[in-house]
Design an enzyme around this catalytic site. Sequence first.
Site, PDB file in Angstrom:
ATOM      1  N   HIS A  18       0.845  -1.212   0.000  1.00 15.98           N
ATOM      2  CA  HIS A  18       0.000   0.000   0.000  1.00 15.98           C
ATOM      3  C   HIS A  18       0.874   1.255   0.000  1.00 15.98           C
ATOM      4  O   HIS A  18       0.638   2.196  -0.751  1.00 15.98           O
ATOM      5  CB  HIS A  18      -0.873   0.061   1.261  1.00 15.98           C
ATOM      6  CG  HIS A  18      -1.923  -0.989   1.359  1.00 15.98           C
ATOM      7  ND1 HIS A  18      -2.108  -1.732   2.495  1.00 15.98           N
ATOM      8  CD2 HIS A  18      -2.862  -1.408   0.482  1.00 15.98           C
ATOM      9  CE1 HIS A  18      -3.120  -2.560   2.316  1.00 15.98           C
ATOM     10  NE2 HIS A  18      -3.594  -2.401   1.100  1.00 15.98           N
ATOM     11  N   LYS A  42     -17.764  -6.438   6.259  1.00 21.69           N
ATOM     12  CA  LYS A  42     -16.520  -7.192   6.493  1.00 21.69           C
ATOM     13  C   LYS A  42     -16.205  -7.181   7.979  1.00 21.69           C
ATOM     14  O   LYS A  42     -16.533  -6.225   8.668  1.00 21.69           O
ATOM     15  CB  LYS A  42     -15.374  -6.525   5.745  1.00 21.69           C
ATOM     16  CG  LYS A  42     -15.079  -7.142   4.402  1.00 21.69           C
ATOM     17  CD  LYS A  42     -13.728  -6.640   3.907  1.00 21.69           C
ATOM     18  CE  LYS A  42     -13.413  -7.079   2.508  1.00 21.69           C
ATOM     19  NZ  LYS A  42     -12.162  -6.473   2.030  1.00 21.69           N
ATOM     20  N   ARG A  91      -2.052  -6.050  -8.439  1.00 27.21           N
ATOM     21  CA  ARG A  91      -1.013  -7.016  -8.078  1.00 27.21           C
ATOM     22  C   ARG A  91      -0.875  -8.117  -9.114  1.00 27.21           C
ATOM     23  O   ARG A  91       0.207  -8.488  -9.501  1.00 27.21           O
ATOM     24  CB  ARG A  91      -1.353  -7.672  -6.737  1.00 27.21           C
ATOM     25  CG  ARG A  91      -0.950  -6.843  -5.572  1.00 27.21           C
ATOM     26  CD  ARG A  91      -1.613  -7.311  -4.330  1.00 27.21           C
ATOM     27  NE  ARG A  91      -3.037  -7.036  -4.410  1.00 27.21           N
ATOM     28  CZ  ARG A  91      -3.839  -7.001  -3.362  1.00 27.21           C
ATOM     29  NH1 ARG A  91      -3.383  -7.290  -2.178  1.00 27.21           N
ATOM     30  NH2 ARG A  91      -5.115  -6.726  -3.513  1.00 27.21           N
ATOM     31  N   SER A 129      -3.071  -7.552   2.848  1.00 27.37           N
ATOM     32  CA  SER A 129      -3.314  -7.445   4.283  1.00 27.37           C
ATOM     33  C   SER A 129      -3.709  -8.821   4.853  1.00 27.37           C
ATOM     34  O   SER A 129      -3.314  -9.164   5.964  1.00 27.37           O
ATOM     35  CB  SER A 129      -4.440  -6.448   4.566  1.00 27.37           C
ATOM     36  OG  SER A 129      -4.061  -5.166   4.142  1.00 27.37           O
TER      37      SER A 129
HETATM   38  P1  ADP Z   1      -5.963  -5.808   0.523  1.00 24.39           P
HETATM   39  O1  ADP Z   1      -6.869  -5.969   1.700  1.00 24.39           O
HETATM   40  O2  ADP Z   1      -6.199  -6.831  -0.568  1.00 24.39           O
HETATM   41  O3  ADP Z   1      -4.516  -5.689   0.864  1.00 24.39           O
HETATM   42  P2  ADP Z   1      -7.041  -3.092   0.174  1.00 24.39           P
HETATM   43  O4  ADP Z   1      -8.505  -3.069  -0.084  1.00 24.39           O
HETATM   44  O5  ADP Z   1      -6.603  -2.611   1.497  1.00 24.39           O
HETATM   45  O6  ADP Z   1      -6.426  -4.495  -0.189  1.00 24.39           O
HETATM   46  O7  ADP Z   1      -6.262  -2.309  -0.974  1.00 24.39           O
HETATM   47  C1  ADP Z   1      -6.284  -0.950  -1.257  1.00 24.39           C
HETATM   48  C2  ADP Z   1      -5.595  -0.747  -2.594  1.00 24.39           C
HETATM   49  O8  ADP Z   1      -4.216  -1.105  -2.511  1.00 24.39           O
HETATM   50  C3  ADP Z   1      -6.169  -1.577  -3.743  1.00 24.39           C
HETATM   51  O9  ADP Z   1      -6.139  -0.807  -4.911  1.00 24.39           O
HETATM   52  C4  ADP Z   1      -5.201  -2.722  -3.862  1.00 24.39           C
HETATM   53  O10 ADP Z   1      -5.193  -3.275  -5.160  1.00 24.39           O
HETATM   54  C5  ADP Z   1      -3.901  -2.032  -3.538  1.00 24.39           C
HETATM   55  N1  ADP Z   1      -2.880  -2.950  -3.046  1.00 24.39           N
HETATM   56  C6  ADP Z   1      -2.940  -3.729  -1.954  1.00 24.39           C
HETATM   57  N2  ADP Z   1      -1.786  -4.434  -1.803  1.00 24.39           N
HETATM   58  C7  ADP Z   1      -0.986  -4.074  -2.842  1.00 24.39           C
HETATM   59  C8  ADP Z   1       0.322  -4.464  -3.274  1.00 24.39           C
HETATM   60  N3  ADP Z   1       1.035  -5.370  -2.609  1.00 24.39           N
HETATM   61  N4  ADP Z   1       0.815  -3.881  -4.392  1.00 24.39           N
HETATM   62  C9  ADP Z   1       0.057  -2.989  -5.081  1.00 24.39           C
HETATM   63  N5  ADP Z   1      -1.168  -2.587  -4.728  1.00 24.39           N
HETATM   64  C10 ADP Z   1      -1.691  -3.124  -3.640  1.00 24.39           C
END
Ligand code: ADP
Length: 162
Positions: A18, A42, A91, A129
């Site tokens: 992130h 969620k 990703r 996450s």
């Molecule tokens: P997650 O719970 O799957 O980690 P979130 O809903 O918190 O995802 O993600 C917020 C944004 O950050 C989304 O656009 C997601 O695609 C992006 N994101 C999450 N992890 C990564 C990563 N490792 N690399 C690039 N973008 C990411």
Amino acid sequence: MASIAVCPGSFDPVTLGHLDIITRGAKVFDKVIVAVLNNRSKQPLFTVEERVELLKEVTKELPNVEIDSFNGLLIDYVKEKDASAIIKGLRAVSDFEYEMQMASINRKLDEDVETFFMMTNNKYSYLSSSIVKEIAKYNAPVGDLVPQIVETALKGKYTELK
Ligand code: ADP
């Protein structure tokens, strides 16, 4: 006019993946608002307030990044903030289908708001996450995956839950 982008997500908790997207986005837009989705359907590990606090702490060196939370439709929030763009990270191919659907529906709701996709940094392509929580739950180190303060918060959470 200043270019404002919203970077939405659950951030439960914020990872280095992130942070990489936020940092790169902040180089392109005048202001990036990282918006924590308050999704009642969620069951999160961290409360919205905790997620906001962690994000504030890890982005404190980035002057044009602001942290907030929102309920309801993303596109309404984007308009409320006078933003013209949404930033999302990609990703893997598996992210693509859902994100394409979201970008299309958001364009239908407001064609002036553009969605920008940023390719993950290769070193974080496997990182989410959920993966971090799965590892931290079993007390294994996550120092390479999240900022130090998040690792500490995870330890605290899982000790509290035991
Ligand atoms: P997650 O719970 O799957 O980690 P979130 O809903 O918190 O995802 O993600 C917020 C944004 O950050 C989304 O656009 C997601 O695609 C992006 N994101 C999450 N992890 C990564 C990563 N490792 N690399 C690039 N973008 C990411």
